[in-house]
Design an enzyme around this catalytic site. Structure first.
Site, mmCIF file in Angstrom:
data_model
loop_
_atom_site.group_PDB
_atom_site.id
_atom_site.type_symbol
_atom_site.label_atom_id
_atom_site.label_comp_id
_atom_site.label_asym_id
_atom_site.label_seq_id
_atom_site.Cartn_x
_atom_site.Cartn_y
_atom_site.Cartn_z
ATOM 1 N N CYS B 86 -21.840 5.694 -34.280
ATOM 2 C CA CYS B 86 -22.436 6.986 -33.892
ATOM 3 C C CYS B 86 -22.706 7.833 -35.141
ATOM 4 C CB CYS B 86 -21.518 7.688 -32.887
ATOM 5 S SG CYS B 86 -22.355 8.973 -31.949
ATOM 6 N N HIS B 203 -20.135 3.470 -28.545
ATOM 7 C CA HIS B 203 -18.747 3.552 -29.022
ATOM 8 C C HIS B 203 -17.893 2.393 -28.523
ATOM 9 C CE1 HIS B 203 -18.754 7.677 -30.723
ATOM 10 N NE2 HIS B 203 -19.736 7.872 -29.867
ATOM 11 N N GLU B 205 -15.147 1.450 -29.696
ATOM 12 C CA GLU B 205 -13.719 1.811 -29.804
ATOM 13 C C GLU B 205 -13.248 2.543 -28.549
ATOM 14 O OE1 GLU B 205 -16.107 3.570 -30.890
ATOM 15 O OE2 GLU B 205 -15.582 5.677 -31.177
#
Lengths: 90, 233
Positions: B86, B203, B205
Site C-alpha cells: 500500500c 494488504h 498482512e
C-alpha cells in the site's frame, strides 16, 4: 545575491485521466454552466529563493521540481520567476 | 527469516506487518525511518501501509528521502528482498525501485473492502507457493491506488512477467467491475526486473488468520520463506 519568488503550477500529465477535474466538470454542468470543458486540477506552490541571477534561480527551481516537488511519471509543471526588489535602507 | 519492518511517521500497518511476520515463524526487527544502518542478516524488508508524512505533496514523496531509504535502496540493489504494501508500494515507486506511480482512485473514493487477486506469475520470491491463476481474497484500503505508467512501461512490465497480481472477479475474470481503483490493466502488484522488489496495493498482512476472514495473505510470507529456504511456522 538577489531574491526571487517562484510560482510553480503542477498538473497531472495530459495522458492521465484527471478524475478530480472530471468530477468538477460534471458539477459545473449540473449547475447549468454547460460551456466548461477540459477541467484540470493541480497544485500551486510558491517559494522564494536567493540566487546570483535569474538563470541560476531557474535551474535551482527546476532541480527542486524534478527531485521532490513533482513526479515526472504522472505530473507536468511550469513556473514563473519574479525578482523581489531589495528593501531600501532608511 | 529475519524480516525488518520500517516505521515512518504516519505508518499505521507496521504493527500488522510485524504480527504477520511473527506468526509465520520469522524474527522481526523494527526499523525506524531515521535509522542510518540496517541490522545484519536481514532477509526481507517490509515497507508497511499508512500515510507516511501525512501523504503531503504526494503519497510516498517525502518518505522516500528518509535516512533509512538510502539503506533500503542499497539493500535492494544488492539483491535483498523488499516488499512494499500500500503506502509502501507508493514509496517504492517514488524511490524509483519500482516503475510507475499510484494516483487518486478513479471514483475519488477511499476504497476499503476485500478484493480478489489473480496470481499472474509464480516465478518470483513473493508468489512461488501459488499456482498460476490462483485467486486470493485480500483486503484493500486506499484512496490513491490507481496504478499508472506510460504505455511503453506497461508493455514492458507485461512482456517481462513483472505483473504479479491483477484485480479480478471471485471467479478469476479480469473485468472493469473487479477493478477497485481504475488501475491500468487491473494491476494490483508489480515487481522489478530483478524480481527482488515487489509493490502491492492490497494488504496480505491483514489476511493471515482465519479469524480475519482469509488466510490467503500467507502465500506471500510462505513464498518468501521458500525462496530463503527458511522454516515456516
Amino acid at each position: 545575491m538577489k531574491t526571487y519568488t517562484a510560482s510553480i503550477t503542477v498538473t497531472l500529465r495530459r495522458a492521465i485521466l484527471d478524475v478530480q477535474g472530471k468530477a468538477v466538470e460534471n458539477a459545473l454542468h449540473s449547475l447549468h454552466m454547460p460551456g466548461f470543458a477540459d477541467v484540470r486540477i493541480g497544485k500551486h506552490i510558491e517559494l522564494s529563493i536567493q540566487a546570483v541571477d535569474a538563470d541560476s534561480a531557474s535551474s535551482a527551481v527546476r532541480e527542486a521540481c524534478d527531485k521532490l516537488l513533482t513526479n515526472p511519471v504522472m505530473e507536468d509543471y511550469h513556473f514563473t520567476l519574479q525578482e523581489i526588489a531589495p528593501v531600501e535602507a532608511a | 527469516m529475519n524480516i525488518g519492518v520500517v516505521t515512518f511517521p504516519g505508518s499505521n500497518c507496521d504493527a500488522d506487518a510485524r504480527h504477520a511476520s511473527a506468526i509465520t515463524g520469522n524474527t522481526v526487527h523494527s526499523l525506524w525511518h531515521k535509522d542510518a544502518s540496517l541490522p545484519t542478516g536481514l532477509d526481507v524488508i517490509i515497507l508497511p501501509g499508512g500515510f507516511s508524512y501525512g501523504d503531503y505533496l504526494r503519497t510516498g514523496a517525502i518518505a522516500r528521502f528518509s535516512p533509512i531509504m538510502n539503506e533500503v535502496v542499497r539493500f535492494a540493489n544488492a539483491g535483498g528482498l523488499v516488499f512494499g504494501i500500500c503506502n509502501g508500494f507508493q514509496i517504492l515507486c517514488e524511490a524509483g525501485l519500482l516503475p510507475g506511480a499510484l494516483i487518486r482512485n478513479r471514483n475519488l473514493s477511499f476504497v476499503c473492502k476485500d478484493v480478489f487477486l489473480r496470481v499472474e506469475n509464480t516465478d518470483s520470491p513473493f508468489t512461488n507457493v501459488c499456482t498460476a491463476g490462483q485467486v486470493l481474497r485480500v483486503p484493500v484500503a486506499h484512496g490513491e491506488g490507481r496504478y499508472t505508467a506510460s504505455d511503453e512501461v506497461i508493455k514492458g512490465l507485461e512482456d517481462a512477467g513483472q505483473v504479479l497480481y491483477r484485480y479480478v472477479t471471485p471467479e478469476g475474470q479480469q473485468t472493469d467491475d473487479a477493478n477497485p481503483n481504475g488501475s491500468l490493466n487491473n494491476i494490483a502488484g508489480v515487481t522489478n526486473t530483478a524480481r527482488n522488489v515487489m509493490g502491492l496495493m492490497p494488504h496480505p498482512e491483514r489476511a493471515c488468520e482465519a479469524l480475519l476472514g482469509s488466510v490467503d495473505g500467507l502465500t506471500v510470507f510462505h513464498s518468501l520463506a521458500r525462496h530463503c529456504n527458511a522454516p515456516v511456522a
